[in-house]
Write a protein that holds these residues in place. Structure first.
Motif, PDB file in Angstrom:
ATOM      1  N   UNK A 385       0.866  -1.180   0.000  1.00 21.32           N
ATOM      2  CA  UNK A 385       0.000   0.000   0.000  1.00 21.32           C
ATOM      3  C   UNK A 385       0.903   1.230   0.000  1.00 21.32           C
ATOM      4  N   UNK A 386       0.688   2.132  -0.942  1.00 22.31           N
ATOM      5  CA  UNK A 386       1.534   3.315  -1.055  1.00 22.31           C
ATOM      6  C   UNK A 386       0.679   4.542  -1.318  1.00 22.31           C
ATOM      7  N   UNK A 387       1.091   5.650  -0.742  1.00 24.59           N
ATOM      8  CA  UNK A 387       0.429   6.934  -0.970  1.00 24.59           C
ATOM      9  C   UNK A 387       1.496   7.984  -1.232  1.00 24.59           C
ATOM     10  N   UNK A 388       1.174   8.950  -2.077  1.00 21.69           N
ATOM     11  CA  UNK A 388       2.135   9.999  -2.391  1.00 21.69           C
ATOM     12  C   UNK A 388       1.388  11.279  -2.718  1.00 21.69           C
ATOM     13  N   UNK A 389       2.083  12.389  -2.575  1.00 21.99           N
ATOM     14  CA  UNK A 389       1.552  13.682  -3.002  1.00 21.99           C
ATOM     15  C   UNK A 389       2.722  14.564  -3.423  1.00 21.99           C
ATOM     16  N   UNK A 390       2.550  15.218  -4.536  1.00 16.84           N
ATOM     17  CA  UNK A 390       3.534  16.174  -5.016  1.00 16.84           C
ATOM     18  C   UNK A 390       2.829  17.500  -5.244  1.00 16.84           C
ATOM     19  N   UNK A 391       3.433  18.559  -4.739  1.00 16.33           N
ATOM     20  CA  UNK A 391       2.911  19.918  -4.917  1.00 16.33           C
ATOM     21  C   UNK A 391       4.024  20.748  -5.532  1.00 16.33           C
ATOM     22  N   UNK A 392       3.729  21.373  -6.663  1.00 25.39           N
ATOM     23  CA  UNK A 392       4.780  22.161  -7.291  1.00 25.39           C
ATOM     24  C   UNK A 392       4.218  23.434  -7.922  1.00 25.39           C
ATOM     25  N   UNK A 393       5.070  24.436  -7.982  1.00 25.82           N
ATOM     26  CA  UNK A 393       4.808  25.689  -8.691  1.00 25.82           C
ATOM     27  C   UNK A 393       5.749  25.749  -9.890  1.00 25.82           C
ATOM     28  N   UNK A 394       5.283  26.311 -10.993  1.00 25.17           N
ATOM     29  CA  UNK A 394       6.124  26.386 -12.183  1.00 25.17           C
ATOM     30  C   UNK A 394       5.742  27.600 -13.016  1.00 25.17           C
ATOM     31  N   UNK A 395       6.691  28.011 -13.833  1.00 26.25           N
ATOM     32  CA  UNK A 395       6.457  29.093 -14.783  1.00 26.25           C
ATOM     33  C   UNK A 395       7.268  28.785 -16.032  1.00 26.25           C
ATOM     34  N   UNK A 396       6.661  28.952 -17.180  1.00 29.04           N
ATOM     35  CA  UNK A 396       7.280  28.553 -18.432  1.00 29.04           C
ATOM     36  C   UNK A 396       7.484  29.757 -19.346  1.00 29.04           C
ATOM     37  N   UNK A 397       7.939  30.882 -18.784  1.00 25.23           N
ATOM     38  CA  UNK A 397       8.147  32.089 -19.584  1.00 25.23           C
ATOM     39  C   UNK A 397       9.321  31.879 -20.543  1.00 25.23           C
ATOM     40  N   UNK A 398       9.398  32.612 -21.634  1.00 27.64           N
ATOM     41  CA  UNK A 398      10.448  32.381 -22.636  1.00 27.64           C
ATOM     42  C   UNK A 398      11.862  32.527 -22.111  1.00 27.64           C
ATOM     43  N   UNK A 399      12.078  33.415 -21.150  1.00 24.81           N
ATOM     44  CA  UNK A 399      13.449  33.678 -20.693  1.00 24.81           C
ATOM     45  C   UNK A 399      13.770  33.069 -19.326  1.00 24.81           C
ATOM     46  N   UNK A 400      12.758  32.580 -18.604  1.00 23.34           N
ATOM     47  CA  UNK A 400      13.006  32.034 -17.272  1.00 23.34           C
ATOM     48  C   UNK A 400      11.969  30.947 -16.992  1.00 23.34           C
ATOM     49  N   UNK A 401      12.388  29.707 -17.200  1.00 24.32           N
ATOM     50  CA  UNK A 401      11.523  28.553 -16.926  1.00 24.32           C
ATOM     51  C   UNK A 401      11.965  27.945 -15.603  1.00 24.32           C
ATOM     52  N   UNK A 402      11.012  27.738 -14.716  1.00 22.36           N
ATOM     53  CA  UNK A 402      11.389  27.177 -13.420  1.00 22.36           C
ATOM     54  C   UNK A 402      10.261  26.305 -12.875  1.00 22.36           C
ATOM     55  N   UNK A 403      10.661  25.378 -12.006  1.00 25.11           N
ATOM     56  CA  UNK A 403       9.704  24.536 -11.300  1.00 25.11           C
ATOM     57  C   UNK A 403      10.297  24.229  -9.927  1.00 25.11           C
ATOM     58  N   UNK A 404       9.457  24.234  -8.916  1.00 24.52           N
ATOM     59  CA  UNK A 404       9.885  23.905  -7.565  1.00 24.52           C
ATOM     60  C   UNK A 404       8.743  23.279  -6.799  1.00 24.52           C
ATOM     61  N   UNK A 405       9.078  22.432  -5.823  1.00 20.24           N
ATOM     62  CA  UNK A 405       7.979  21.802  -5.111  1.00 20.24           C
ATOM     63  C   UNK A 405       8.392  20.931  -3.949  1.00 20.24           C
ATOM     64  N   UNK A 406       7.383  20.262  -3.407  1.00 19.76           N
ATOM     65  CA  UNK A 406       7.526  19.349  -2.277  1.00 19.76           C
ATOM     66  C   UNK A 406       6.951  17.998  -2.669  1.00 19.76           C
ATOM     67  N   UNK A 407       7.540  16.941  -2.099  1.00 20.56           N
ATOM     68  CA  UNK A 407       7.094  15.580  -2.411  1.00 20.56           C
ATOM     69  C   UNK A 407       7.100  14.754  -1.133  1.00 20.56           C
ATOM     70  N   UNK A 408       6.056  13.936  -0.966  1.00 21.47           N
ATOM     71  CA  UNK A 408       6.003  13.023   0.184  1.00 21.47           C
ATOM     72  C   UNK A 408       5.493  11.673  -0.299  1.00 21.47           C
ATOM     73  N   UNK A 409       6.124  10.600   0.219  1.00 27.01           N
ATOM     74  CA  UNK A 409       5.804   9.246  -0.231  1.00 27.01           C
ATOM     75  C   UNK A 409       5.846   8.316   0.967  1.00 27.01           C
ATOM     76  N   UNK A 410       4.877   7.438   1.058  1.00 27.46           N
ATOM     77  CA  UNK A 410       4.856   6.440   2.120  1.00 27.46           C
ATOM     78  C   UNK A 410       4.428   5.104   1.546  1.00 27.46           C
TER      79      UNK A 410
END
Length: 818
Positions: A385-410
């Protein structure tokens, strides 16, 4: 002579297909359109494949069908550098020699499998779900920022077709072929209003096995239900996936069938024709005992009456009947695995191009199997039995693409197993495991000059592992002989006896990172270079350490990998010629290798070791050429040079006095199982004279090539479409596939060195304007015996078996779209 003929046939096969590629160059002027643009989400954002700086190969849903890929194992047939074996229903996935050979409850994969963005908790749970897919993305190399733990070798992403808001429709496939193949697949997309849609899809497949006993069959069914709500501000996708894997599952073949007098390579290891060969080899190696050896058990006829039985460990001059200490398995493997996955994906637009993505998931696996490698009876039952959650923010603008987030898994895992190979081993391990993992991650690509971008990313992972379990001996076995310190069960006959208890808890923390740059030479030509790291979590064996009376589980450390990549992505000739190149150097540290051995408490075990370090270097070539609107040629090729810089492990002495010596390499020099000096390892060995393992053997495999790492591999294909006017069209596809020799197991004995091969596939598809098509196909036309994952007998040295790909097959598929 045979090697020369084989090499000549390889050169002729390659030469013929390359000749087609070269002569077709003159057609290019006739082409009027370009190669298709491929959109991927491997970096957690949509982007053109030609604009990514990943070592990445994409296989579309149509390509999967054309190649007959409906399980994970056959994915290796279209991706050079990817090697996948099957231990029963469990895929053993390797990318460029980095992977995991184990198929036990403590299996710790090095290639992360992900379905629609969700990490698959058990690699076996990837089965039964390869239908209605938009594409599969194979990422080669460590994915230490966006994917994290257990992605030291790379990642494979399965992306299913999503519900569509604007159209009602679907498709239905039926397929039939030899070995009783019967398969049906379909999907239905239903819009419900302007902001909601449902998509339901499923597949049912039945096929007899191609091994002589009926093993290596395919009986699975799967279903997927998805609902999508979307407006200008948010998108919410909810999905439920179900799969059941039945039938007999993957079988093993004896690699050296000729030595046993059997002609077909697809003769199963458990075929009764091999029983006499197995018992004869066992007798010569001292694995038959006089009948009084175990008073309640006698197996007359199993051990040859006139075999030259060694005097030690038995008194000289004794005569039969003899009792075999091992058992030739004549059962047939089976599997009964039920898999569920529940998932959701919420995407919210926060303004300024910033998105919030939330991915919760829950998955269960009820696994019941019987696997018979190397005449070992192995029956694992497991509930995960496994559960997970990922939460991330991202932006895909032409000059600055970024993604960041948190992850938890059990994950919580309970397993009980039965392991039996005769009187030498008849054990029942019971294990509970718990994993709690969390991570924080981020990656950015930012423009520093008009055509130049920098890449930087990092991930910090905290991975806590716990284990608790026991090993119980079941009578009859040598554990119930008159008592010695390591065999305490005699007084308890006829009841089961507790042999060993193990428990452990530890936390593994790791910072992984990635840096690099991308530079556009033109709009259609890009250079990139990256350095990235990844790791595979540490853990615990189902064994105790060597201290007397120890209950502390034997622990293995994480393995890590650092990859240097230099690549170029290019389109030429008006978007008709694609040439992608990549050179790589990988440094592999503390690699984890599972091995049959004697554990610290004197019990037979299949344990992980941190065996040492390795390096790999090579190059990838991806060439696609649209010669005309109707003619396409493609070449995917990988060269891989790999070596273990250090690969050493210790095998304790066997204090019980039984003649088990697997893995010890104790002076054995012959690789013939019918030899009293049959080898268990092709590596150098030395006695251990001091310490906890004194009296045992040190094994050194340094300098060997990595397992599952052919020096070269690739595919070469050509397709031509014959236009039939108002009657539709006819498409011919020809594919060649090849690979060099490779090790299929880490004993490094000659029988585990799989031969090189070149084989062909062909298909002919008629497409009718009324939205239906009919395909006739043939695969492995050369009928090559292709071995992909090996296993030496736990007891009889030199008796090596392996899983195999299918022999020559034919069939037809009818597709209807509506």
């Amino acid at each position: 002579m045979r090697k020369g003929v084989t090499a000549l046939s390889h050169r002729r096969g390659l030469g013929a297909l390359v000749g087609v590629l070269l002569t077709s160059a003159g057609w290019a002027a006739e082409a009027t359109s370009g190669l298709e643009e491929i959109v991927v989400t491997a970096q957690r954002r949509e982007e053109n494949l030609q604009k990514t700086s990943l070592a990445l190969q994409v296989v579309s849903g149509e390509q999967l069908k054309d190649a007959g890929i409906n399980d994970v194992a056959t994915l290796e047939t279209v991706v050079p550098g990817l090697q996948i074996g099957m231990a029963g229903a469990t895929p053993q996935v390797f990318i460029r020699g980095v992977g995991d050979f184990s198929a036990t409850p403590i299996t710790n994969p090095a290639v992360a499998l992900n379905a629609d963005g969700v990490y698959i908790a058990k690699v076996i749970a990837s089965g039964g779900s390869m239908f209605d897919l938009q594409r599969v993305e194979v990422l080669k190399g460590p994915q230490g920022t966006l994917y994290g733990r257990n992605a030291s070798g790379g990642a494979i992403n399965f992306i299913s077709n999503r519900p569509e808001l604007a159209s009602f429709g679907g498709y239905a496939d039926v397929e039939g072929g030899d070995y009783g193949l019967a398969s049906a697949e379909g999907a239905l997309n239903v819009p419900v209003g302007s902001e909601f849609a449902l998509r339901v899809a499923g597949q049912v497949t039945s096929r007899r096995g191609y091994m002589s006993t009926g093993e290596s069959d395919d009986h699975h069914r799967g279903a997927r239900l998805q609902g999508l709500f979307r407006n200008d501000a948010i998108s919410l996708l909810v999905g439920i996936d179900y799969a059941h894997l039945g039938g007999e599952g993957g079988g093993y073949a004896l690699i050296d069938t000729a030595a046993a007098g059997v002609s077909s390579p697809w003769t199963a290891n458990t075929d009764p024709r091999f029983s006499a060969y197995y018992y004869q080899a066992a007798a010569i190696q001292g694995l038959c005992a006089p009948a009084p050896f175990f008073p309640t058990v006698n197996n007359p006829g199993a051990c040859p009456a006139n075999a030259p039985y060694p005097s030690p460990p038995f008194p000289p001059g004794l005569s039969g009947p003899y009792t075999s200490l091992v058992a030739a398995q004549t059962a047939r493997s089976w599997q009964d695995d039920t898999l569920w996955r529940y998932r959701a994906e919420l995407v919210a637009e926060l303004g300024g191009g910033t998105q919030l993505t939330v991915l919760p998931a829950y998955q269960t696996a009820d696994l019941r199997n019987l696997i018979l490698p190397g005449q070992l009876y192995y029956q694992p039952n497991e509930q995960s039995h496994a559960a997970s959650i990922e939460v991330r923010l991202s932006n895909n603008s032409p000059t600055f693409k970024w993604v960041g987030g948190l992850y938890y898994y059990t994950q919580n895992d309970d397993s009980d197993e039965l392991i039996s190979g005769g009187l030498l081993q008849n054990n029942a391990p019971y294990t509970t495991q718990e994993t709690r993992a969390g991570a924080v991650f981020g990656e950015a690509t930012f423009t520093v000059m008009e055509r130049t971008r920098m890449i930087a990313g990092a991930r910090y992972t905290r991975d806590k592992r716990e284990i608790d379990g026991t090993v119980t001996a079941l009578p009859p076995s040598v554990a119930f002989l008159p008592p010695v310190p390591q065999n305490p069960c005699f007084a308890g006959l006829p009841n089961p006896c507790l042999l060993e208890r193990y428990n452990g808890s530890d936390t593994f923390n790791k910072l992984t990172w990635k840096v690099g740059f991308e530079h556009d030479i033109t709009d259609a030509n890009m250079l990139f270079a990256t350095v990235s790291t990844g790791f595979k979590a540490g853990g615990f064996d189902q064994s105790s350490t060597a201290e007397p009376g120890s209950h502390a589980a034997q622990e293995f450390k994480p393995e890590t990998l650092t990859a240097f990549e230099l690549g170029s992505r290019n389109r030429f000739l008006g978007n008709r010629l694609q040439l992608n190149l990549e050179a790589f150097y990988w440094k592999y540290k503390d690699h984890q290798e599972p091995y049959v051995t004697i554990d610290g408490q004197g019990q037979i075990a299949f344990d992980y070791f941190n065996a040492g370090d390795a390096h790999q270097w090579g190059a990838d070539l991806d060439l696609a050429f649209l010669a005309t609107d109707d003619d396409t040629l493609q070449l995917n090729f990988e060269y891989l040079n790999s070596r273990y810089d250090t690969f050493t492990f210790l095998v304790p002495a066997n204090p019980s006095g039984a003649p088990f010596v697997k893995g010890a390499g104790n002076g054995f020099t012959s690789f013939n199982p019918l030899s009293a000096v049959a080898a268990t390892t092709g590596c150098s060995t030395a006695p251990i004279v001091s310490g906890a393992y004194a009296g045992g053997v040190s094994v050194d495999c340094s300098g060997k090539e990595l397992t599952h790492a052919p020096k070269y591999s690739g595919t070469l294909s050509y397709s031509h479409r014959f236009a039939l006017g108002n009657a539709g069209g006819l498409t011919l596809r020809l594919t060649g596939r090849f690979a060099a020799q490779r090790w299929v197991a880490a004993d490094f004995i000659p029988a585990e060195r799989a031969a090189s091969y070149f084989t062909e596939n062909a298909s002919l598809t008629y497409e009718n304007p009324s939205r239906w098509s009919l395909t006739i196909w043939g695969r492995n036309l050369a009928n090559k015996a292709i071995y992909n994952s090996g296993f030496q007998s736990s007891f009889v040295a030199g008796y090596a078996t392996a899983t195999m790909e299918a022999p020559r097959t034919f069939g037809a598929r009818l597709n209807v779209k509506f």
